[in-house]
Design a protein around this motif. Structure first.
Motif, PDB file in Angstrom:
ATOM      1  N   UNK A   4      62.143  41.998 -17.188  1.00 43.98           N
ATOM      2  CA  UNK A   4      61.844  42.371 -15.649  1.00 43.98           C
ATOM      3  C   UNK A   4      61.531  43.737 -15.488  1.00 43.98           C
ATOM      4  N   UNK A   5      62.179  44.603 -15.910  1.00 44.57           N
ATOM      5  CA  UNK A   5      61.899  46.166 -15.525  1.00 44.57           C
ATOM      6  C   UNK A   5      60.699  46.442 -16.419  1.00 44.57           C
ATOM      7  N   UNK A   6      60.230  45.870 -17.483  1.00 46.01           N
ATOM      8  CA  UNK A   6      59.120  46.366 -18.365  1.00 46.01           C
ATOM      9  C   UNK A   6      57.858  45.615 -17.630  1.00 46.01           C
ATOM     10  N   UNK A   7      58.084  44.346 -17.058  1.00 43.56           N
ATOM     11  CA  UNK A   7      56.860  43.674 -16.099  1.00 43.56           C
ATOM     12  C   UNK A   7      56.734  44.712 -14.942  1.00 43.56           C
ATOM     13  N   UNK A   8      57.847  45.115 -14.227  1.00 46.06           N
ATOM     14  CA  UNK A   8      57.659  45.904 -13.065  1.00 46.06           C
ATOM     15  C   UNK A   8      56.877  47.297 -13.631  1.00 46.06           C
ATOM     16  N   UNK A   9      57.287  47.784 -14.793  1.00 44.94           N
ATOM     17  CA  UNK A   9      56.761  48.848 -14.978  1.00 44.94           C
ATOM     18  C   UNK A   9      55.111  48.883 -15.245  1.00 44.94           C
ATOM     19  N   UNK A  69      60.876  53.826 -16.022  1.00 42.47           N
ATOM     20  CA  UNK A  69      60.653  54.191 -17.421  1.00 42.47           C
ATOM     21  C   UNK A  69      62.231  54.611 -18.016  1.00 42.47           C
ATOM     22  N   UNK A  70      62.751  55.605 -17.102  1.00 37.58           N
ATOM     23  CA  UNK A  70      64.096  56.059 -17.583  1.00 37.58           C
ATOM     24  C   UNK A  70      65.057  54.577 -17.353  1.00 37.58           C
ATOM     25  N   UNK A  71      65.010  53.893 -16.349  1.00 34.39           N
ATOM     26  CA  UNK A  71      65.809  52.573 -16.417  1.00 34.39           C
ATOM     27  C   UNK A  71      65.665  51.702 -17.676  1.00 34.39           C
ATOM     28  N   UNK A  72      64.402  51.578 -18.055  1.00 36.33           N
ATOM     29  CA  UNK A  72      63.901  50.813 -19.259  1.00 36.33           C
ATOM     30  C   UNK A  72      64.652  51.261 -20.572  1.00 36.33           C
ATOM     31  N   UNK A  73      64.641  52.465 -20.604  1.00 36.80           N
ATOM     32  CA  UNK A  73      65.345  53.135 -21.714  1.00 36.80           C
ATOM     33  C   UNK A  73      66.768  52.664 -21.677  1.00 36.80           C
ATOM     34  N   UNK A  74      67.300  53.030 -20.729  1.00 38.13           N
ATOM     35  CA  UNK A  74      68.729  52.987 -20.636  1.00 38.13           C
ATOM     36  C   UNK A  74      69.203  51.594 -20.800  1.00 38.13           C
ATOM     37  N   UNK A  75      68.434  50.645 -20.392  1.00 41.80           N
ATOM     38  CA  UNK A  75      68.857  49.237 -20.614  1.00 41.80           C
ATOM     39  C   UNK A  75      68.550  48.596 -21.739  1.00 41.80           C
TER      40      UNK A  75
END
Length: 77
Positions: A4-9, A69-75
């Protein structure tokens, strides 16, 4: 969650590119930079209407891009 985060990105990146491409140019190219482009760069010009919306939209999508991007790396870790 990561998907979901990658799609939003990706969607955010596409919207940011569209905002950037729709903005009007603020200089006259290289000749404007050599012969008095500083007046346009440092002058008191405020964007109005659509230019204002595109300018603010670019800022918002840029900040959102870095947050996602930061959240994606953290997840992913």
């Amino acid at each position: 969650m990561a998907t979901l985060i990658n799609v939003l990105l990706v969607v955010n990146a596409i919207i940011m590119v569209v905002f950037i491409l729709l903005q009007s140019g603020k200089s006259a190219g290289l000749s404007g930079a050599i012969s008095g482009g500083a007046e346009q760069l440092f002058g008191k010009q405020k964007a109005r209407g659509v230019d204002y919306f595109l300018h603010r939209g670019t800022i918002v999508t840029g900040v959102l891009f870095f947050l996602l991007a930061f959240i994606s790396v953290y997840v992913l870790q």
